[in-house]
Design an enzyme around this catalytic site. Structure first.
Site, short mmCIF file in Angstrom:
data_model
loop_
_atom_site.label_atom_id
_atom_site.label_comp_id
_atom_site.label_asym_id
_atom_site.label_seq_id
_atom_site.Cartn_x
_atom_site.Cartn_y
_atom_site.Cartn_z
N LEU A 1 0.83 -1.20 0.00
CA LEU A 1 0.00 0.00 0.00
C LEU A 1 0.86 1.26 0.00
CD1 LEU A 1 -2.69 -1.09 2.61
CD2 LEU A 1 -2.88 -1.12 0.11
N CYS A 2 0.24 2.37 -0.32
CA CYS A 2 0.86 3.68 -0.29
C CYS A 2 1.48 3.89 1.10
CB CYS A 2 -0.19 4.75 -0.57
SG CYS A 2 0.46 6.41 -0.61
N PRO A 3 2.67 4.41 1.19
CA PRO A 3 3.46 5.06 0.14
C PRO A 3 4.48 4.15 -0.54
CG PRO A 3 4.48 5.54 2.23
CD PRO A 3 3.26 4.66 2.51
N ASP B 1 -2.54 -1.32 -5.43
CA ASP B 1 -3.16 -0.21 -4.69
C ASP B 1 -3.69 0.80 -5.72
OD1 ASP B 1 -3.87 1.96 -3.15
OD2 ASP B 1 -1.94 2.17 -2.15
#
Length: 84
Positions: free
Chosen positions: A20-22, A47
């Site tokens: 997932l981000c980042p 994502d």
């Protein structure tokens, strides 16, 4: 977004699936830093946030965002490293 034009062959592919981000953007920054100017990086991500994050990162870093497209459950984002 549907793929409307053929993308250039990437010099490197970075698979960030399941992260997932980042993470995808952090890893993109590391990969681009190690590449030659003008080279294309393909980032594969699951994502969906990459569809917004990658164009913003490219604008902020002055790299060229060639496009981000959904391909099944994954997203493919193409970035060209800016010339110095």
């Amino acid at each position: 977004m549907a793929l409307t034009a053929p993308m250039p062959a990437p010099a490197r592919t970075l698979d960030t699936s399941g992260r997932l981000c980042p993470f995808p953007i952090v890893e993109t920054a590391k990969a681009v830093k190690a590449m030659d100017a003008g080279a294309v990086l393909l980032v594969i991500a699951t994502d969906p946030g990459i569809a917004l994050d990658m164009p913003m990162w490219c604008k902020a870093t002055r790299n060229e965002h060639l496009g981000t497209f959904q391909d099944g459950a994954a997203w493919k984002s193409f970035v060209r490293k800016r010339a110095r």
